[in-house]
Design a protein around this motif. Sequence first.
Motif, PDB file in Angstrom:
ATOM      1  N   VAL A 146     -33.367  57.074  41.112  1.00 39.41           N
ATOM      2  CA  VAL A 146     -33.500  55.629  40.922  1.00 39.41           C
ATOM      3  C   VAL A 146     -33.782  55.001  42.276  1.00 39.41           C
ATOM      4  O   VAL A 146     -33.420  55.549  43.319  1.00 39.41           O
ATOM      5  CB  VAL A 146     -32.221  55.013  40.307  1.00 39.41           C
ATOM      6  N   SER A 147     -34.430  53.847  42.268  1.00 38.23           N
ATOM      7  CA  SER A 147     -34.713  53.164  43.531  1.00 38.23           C
ATOM      8  C   SER A 147     -33.461  52.511  44.088  1.00 38.23           C
ATOM      9  O   SER A 147     -33.258  52.416  45.296  1.00 38.23           O
ATOM     10  CB  SER A 147     -35.812  52.110  43.324  1.00 38.23           C
ATOM     11  N   ALA A 148     -32.595  52.052  43.175  1.00 34.50           N
ATOM     12  CA  ALA A 148     -31.299  51.482  43.561  1.00 34.50           C
ATOM     13  C   ALA A 148     -30.338  51.747  42.424  1.00 34.50           C
ATOM     14  O   ALA A 148     -30.686  51.608  41.252  1.00 34.50           O
ATOM     15  CB  ALA A 148     -31.432  49.981  43.815  1.00 34.50           C
ATOM     16  N   GLY A 149     -29.114  52.156  42.753  1.00 35.07           N
ATOM     17  CA  GLY A 149     -28.141  52.470  41.719  1.00 35.07           C
ATOM     18  C   GLY A 149     -27.473  53.795  41.982  1.00 35.07           C
ATOM     19  O   GLY A 149     -27.255  54.172  43.133  1.00 35.07           O
ATOM     20  N   VAL A 150     -27.143  54.522  40.909  1.00 37.73           N
ATOM     21  CA  VAL A 150     -26.454  55.804  41.062  1.00 37.73           C
ATOM     22  C   VAL A 150     -26.969  56.825  40.054  1.00 37.73           C
ATOM     23  O   VAL A 150     -27.548  56.467  39.029  1.00 37.73           O
ATOM     24  CB  VAL A 150     -24.917  55.671  40.886  1.00 37.73           C
ATOM     25  N   ILE A 151     -26.722  58.089  40.372  1.00 34.90           N
ATOM     26  CA  ILE A 151     -26.919  59.175  39.428  1.00 34.90           C
ATOM     27  C   ILE A 151     -25.528  59.654  39.028  1.00 34.90           C
ATOM     28  O   ILE A 151     -24.811  60.260  39.827  1.00 34.90           O
ATOM     29  CB  ILE A 151     -27.720  60.346  40.036  1.00 34.90           C
ATOM     30  N   GLY A 152     -25.107  59.327  37.802  1.00 38.13           N
ATOM     31  CA  GLY A 152     -23.810  59.771  37.314  1.00 38.13           C
ATOM     32  C   GLY A 152     -23.880  61.238  36.915  1.00 38.13           C
ATOM     33  O   GLY A 152     -24.917  61.725  36.471  1.00 38.13           O
ATOM     34  N   THR A 153     -22.773  61.967  37.090  1.00 41.49           N
ATOM     35  CA  THR A 153     -22.762  63.394  36.778  1.00 41.49           C
ATOM     36  C   THR A 153     -21.504  63.786  36.019  1.00 41.49           C
ATOM     37  O   THR A 153     -20.467  63.125  36.108  1.00 41.49           O
ATOM     38  CB  THR A 153     -22.832  64.257  38.055  1.00 41.49           C
ATOM     39  N   TYR A 154     -21.626  64.887  35.292  1.00 40.95           N
ATOM     40  CA  TYR A 154     -20.465  65.496  34.643  1.00 40.95           C
ATOM     41  C   TYR A 154     -20.770  66.967  34.421  1.00 40.95           C
ATOM     42  O   TYR A 154     -21.873  67.336  34.004  1.00 40.95           O
ATOM     43  CB  TYR A 154     -20.151  64.833  33.305  1.00 40.95           C
ATOM     44  N   VAL A 155     -19.787  67.813  34.718  1.00 38.31           N
ATOM     45  CA  VAL A 155     -19.901  69.256  34.483  1.00 38.31           C
ATOM     46  C   VAL A 155     -18.779  69.670  33.542  1.00 38.31           C
ATOM     47  O   VAL A 155     -17.610  69.427  33.816  1.00 38.31           O
ATOM     48  CB  VAL A 155     -19.793  70.059  35.788  1.00 38.31           C
ATOM     49  N   HIS A 156     -19.162  70.297  32.446  1.00 36.93           N
ATOM     50  CA  HIS A 156     -18.169  70.784  31.482  1.00 36.93           C
ATOM     51  C   HIS A 156     -18.009  72.293  31.653  1.00 36.93           C
ATOM     52  O   HIS A 156     -18.978  73.002  31.894  1.00 36.93           O
ATOM     53  CB  HIS A 156     -18.613  70.470  30.050  1.00 36.93           C
ATOM     54  N   GLY A 157     -16.778  72.776  31.504  1.00 36.90           N
ATOM     55  CA  GLY A 157     -16.523  74.197  31.694  1.00 36.90           C
ATOM     56  C   GLY A 157     -16.705  74.590  33.140  1.00 36.90           C
ATOM     57  O   GLY A 157     -17.248  75.658  33.450  1.00 36.90           O
ATOM     58  N   SER A 158     -16.235  73.733  34.040  1.00 38.68           N
ATOM     59  CA  SER A 158     -16.457  73.930  35.474  1.00 38.68           C
ATOM     60  C   SER A 158     -15.799  75.208  36.001  1.00 38.68           C
ATOM     61  O   SER A 158     -14.661  75.525  35.657  1.00 38.68           O
ATOM     62  CB  SER A 158     -15.911  72.722  36.244  1.00 38.68           C
ATOM     63  N   VAL A 159     -16.544  75.928  36.840  1.00 43.90           N
ATOM     64  CA  VAL A 159     -16.005  77.105  37.527  1.00 43.90           C
ATOM     65  C   VAL A 159     -16.005  76.891  39.041  1.00 43.90           C
ATOM     66  O   VAL A 159     -15.659  77.782  39.799  1.00 43.90           O
ATOM     67  CB  VAL A 159     -16.817  78.378  37.187  1.00 43.90           C
ATOM     68  N   GLY A 160     -16.400  75.702  39.452  1.00 43.47           N
ATOM     69  CA  GLY A 160     -16.473  75.367  40.868  1.00 43.47           C
ATOM     70  C   GLY A 160     -17.218  74.055  41.005  1.00 43.47           C
ATOM     71  O   GLY A 160     -17.774  73.532  40.036  1.00 43.47           O
TER      72      GLY A 160
END
Length: 307
Positions: A146-160
């Motif tokens: 995006v030019s301004a803002g955020v990239i939201g993230t989520y990881v399911h079943g995280s191993v690290g």
Amino acid sequence: MANITAGMVKELREKTGAGMMDCKNALNEVEGDIEAAIDWLRKKGLAKAAKKAGRVAAEGLIGLAVSGTSGVVVEVNSETDFVARNDQFQALVRDIAKVALGAADDVEAVKAASYPAGGTVAEAVNNAVATIGEHMNLRRSKRLEVSAGVIGTYVHGSVGEGLGKIGVLVALESTGKTDELAALGRQIAMHVAAASPQALDAAGIDADVIARERAVLADKAKASGKPDNVVEKIVESGLKTYFKEVTLLEQPFVHDASKTVAQAVKESEGKVGAPIKLVAFARFALGEGVEKAESDFAAEVAAAAGV
């Protein structure tokens, strides 16, 4: 007449939830075409919409990386789940994700990009194959920015950190408070992981998919004896329901089902202090759409033991 195998019946049953004989009859009616059989069952009211994602069969890891207002998600496959716990493999996936942040939004471009330890990403994967002893593959990559803002993230079943079984990116365009945007982005990313939308909105659904859905709805309505003018109304109503089920902005928000995702985004503008636009998302589930042959583990052990 097509040769209808038990495996075909089993596959159709898993995809539709219909009875065994209904699945067999459907396959006979359409000469063994699985997709046509799904539609045949739906027209008879014997099945729900086909599941779009294939069974998760491939192993490996999903990797996420974010830098500023750019984010990337990659999938690196391996033959067994044991490799996903291997420190060398995890480091490989993390490094590939970081490289993908600076590469073109194309998996072949990522493979050709320079790897931190030397050579290309493709060569690094081949080197890992030689060292670890399993076939591996960088299957896909997707970058959002995006030019301004955020990239939201989520990881399911995280191993690290940044590694797991399902990885989601959500692109929020806004000039508002970054911390509030990040919190909203994570919530929406969690929603995407759980609800698995097919597109951002109705405009993002493939025209062929909509045409197919329309045809199924129309045939079901006609089969019940409804006149043409009523059939059209039923079809339009059915499509609206369909879009609410499969498009992100219209889905009920998993954190508060009393509102849609679009409404949740709008209501968050007060906290953020500026307008917010949800512009894109990416969801990778490990092995999505990849099939591998089922095996009889007990028989394999017996064979290895010479029994």
